[in-house]
Design a protein around this motif. Structure first.
Motif, PDB file in Angstrom:
ATOM      1  N   GLY A  49       0.823  -1.182   0.000  1.00  0.00           N
ATOM      2  CA  GLY A  49       0.000   0.000   0.000  1.00  0.00           C
ATOM      3  C   GLY A  49       0.861   1.237   0.000  1.00  0.00           C
ATOM      4  O   GLY A  49       2.081   1.161   0.173  1.00  0.00           O
ATOM      5  N   THR A  52      -0.216   9.211  -0.090  1.00  0.00           N
ATOM      6  CA  THR A  52       0.323  10.429  -0.669  1.00  0.00           C
ATOM      7  C   THR A  52       1.022  11.286   0.392  1.00  0.00           C
ATOM      8  O   THR A  52       0.867  11.050   1.589  1.00  0.00           O
ATOM      9  CB  THR A  52      -0.795  11.246  -1.326  1.00  0.00           C
ATOM     10  N   ARG A  57      -4.781  10.565   0.436  1.00  0.00           N
ATOM     11  CA  ARG A  57      -5.169   9.410  -0.357  1.00  0.00           C
ATOM     12  C   ARG A  57      -4.288   8.206  -0.033  1.00  0.00           C
ATOM     13  O   ARG A  57      -3.090   8.341   0.170  1.00  0.00           O
ATOM     14  CB  ARG A  57      -5.084   9.724  -1.844  1.00  0.00           C
ATOM     15  N   THR A  58      -4.929   7.057  -0.011  1.00  0.00           N
ATOM     16  CA  THR A  58      -4.215   5.806   0.206  1.00  0.00           C
ATOM     17  C   THR A  58      -4.589   4.808  -0.877  1.00  0.00           C
ATOM     18  O   THR A  58      -5.665   4.887  -1.472  1.00  0.00           O
ATOM     19  CB  THR A  58      -4.548   5.209   1.588  1.00  0.00           C
ATOM     20  N   TYR A  59      -3.697   3.886  -1.112  1.00  0.00           N
ATOM     21  CA  TYR A  59      -3.879   2.877  -2.142  1.00  0.00           C
ATOM     22  C   TYR A  59      -3.396   1.548  -1.572  1.00  0.00           C
ATOM     23  O   TYR A  59      -2.428   1.503  -0.822  1.00  0.00           O
ATOM     24  CB  TYR A  59      -3.077   3.238  -3.396  1.00  0.00           C
ATOM     25  N   TYR A  60      -4.092   0.467  -1.962  1.00  0.00           N
ATOM     26  CA  TYR A  60      -3.769  -0.832  -1.393  1.00  0.00           C
ATOM     27  C   TYR A  60      -3.754  -1.918  -2.458  1.00  0.00           C
ATOM     28  O   TYR A  60      -4.479  -1.846  -3.456  1.00  0.00           O
ATOM     29  CB  TYR A  60      -4.798  -1.213  -0.324  1.00  0.00           C
ATOM     30  N   ASP A  62      -4.851  -5.531  -3.704  1.00  0.00           N
ATOM     31  CA  ASP A  62      -6.129  -6.229  -3.527  1.00  0.00           C
ATOM     32  C   ASP A  62      -6.056  -7.235  -2.380  1.00  0.00           C
ATOM     33  O   ASP A  62      -7.046  -7.468  -1.683  1.00  0.00           O
ATOM     34  CB  ASP A  62      -6.511  -6.946  -4.814  1.00  0.00           C
ATOM     35  N   LYS A  65      -6.606  -5.128   0.891  1.00  0.00           N
ATOM     36  CA  LYS A  65      -7.644  -4.115   0.929  1.00  0.00           C
ATOM     37  C   LYS A  65      -8.760  -4.535   1.890  1.00  0.00           C
ATOM     38  O   LYS A  65      -9.228  -5.665   1.876  1.00  0.00           O
ATOM     39  CB  LYS A  65      -8.211  -3.907  -0.480  1.00  0.00           C
ATOM     40  N   THR A 105       3.179   5.534  -6.363  1.00  0.00           N
ATOM     41  CA  THR A 105       3.123   4.508  -7.396  1.00  0.00           C
ATOM     42  C   THR A 105       3.182   3.151  -6.705  1.00  0.00           C
ATOM     43  O   THR A 105       3.463   3.063  -5.512  1.00  0.00           O
ATOM     44  CB  THR A 105       4.291   4.607  -8.395  1.00  0.00           C
ATOM     45  N   ARG A 106       2.944   2.113  -7.468  1.00  0.00           N
ATOM     46  CA  ARG A 106       2.976   0.759  -6.922  1.00  0.00           C
ATOM     47  C   ARG A 106       4.278   0.036  -7.242  1.00  0.00           C
ATOM     48  O   ARG A 106       4.458  -1.118  -6.852  1.00  0.00           O
ATOM     49  CB  ARG A 106       1.803  -0.049  -7.471  1.00  0.00           C
TER      50      ARG A 106
END
Length: 124
Positions: A49, A52, A57-60, A62, A65, A105-106
């Motif tokens: 994950g 920013t 903002r957060t991103y995970y 799958d 999540k 980025t991932r």
């Protein structure tokens, strides 16, 4: 130059929770996007994950999540990874990483600074 130090890893049972912390040195922490990655034995490092620079903002991945939550405290130069409902497949060395950009980025290759990692082991 940014130095990152992870802490909080350990041995837990399936279903337990654990919170990892990553403390950063330097005065520009609030301008870096931060990511969490993990690497299990015999596997490639994978994205868990990211958050920013502002923390808005957060991103995970799958796979985590709904179970993992990333947060940061820019006043304390620290980013956190709250892990709930842990599974044996979450067992890995967890790394935090800093990207010299406000955008996440991932891809691990986009992160310039890395911590030494902390081991998380989840028993069944």
């Amino acid at each position: 130059q940014v130095q990152l130090v992870e802490s909080g890893g350990g041995l837990v049972q399936a279903g337990d929770s654990l919170t990892l912390s990553c403390a950063a040195s330097g005065r520009t922490f609030s301008t870096y996007a931060m990511g969490w990655f993990r690497q299990a034995p015999g596997k490639e490092r994978e994205f868990v994950g990211a958050i920013t620079a502002s923390g808005r903002r957060t991103y995970y991945a799958d796979s985590v999540k709904g179970r993992f939550t990333i947060s940061r405290d820019n006043a304390k130069n620290t980013v956190y990874l709250q892990m709930n409902s842990l599974k044996p497949e979450d067992t890995a060395v967890y790394y935090c990483a800093a990207r010299v950009s406000v955008i996440v980025t991932r891809s691990s290759g986009d992160y310039a600074y890395w911590g030494q990692g902390t081991q998380v082991t989840v028993s069944s």
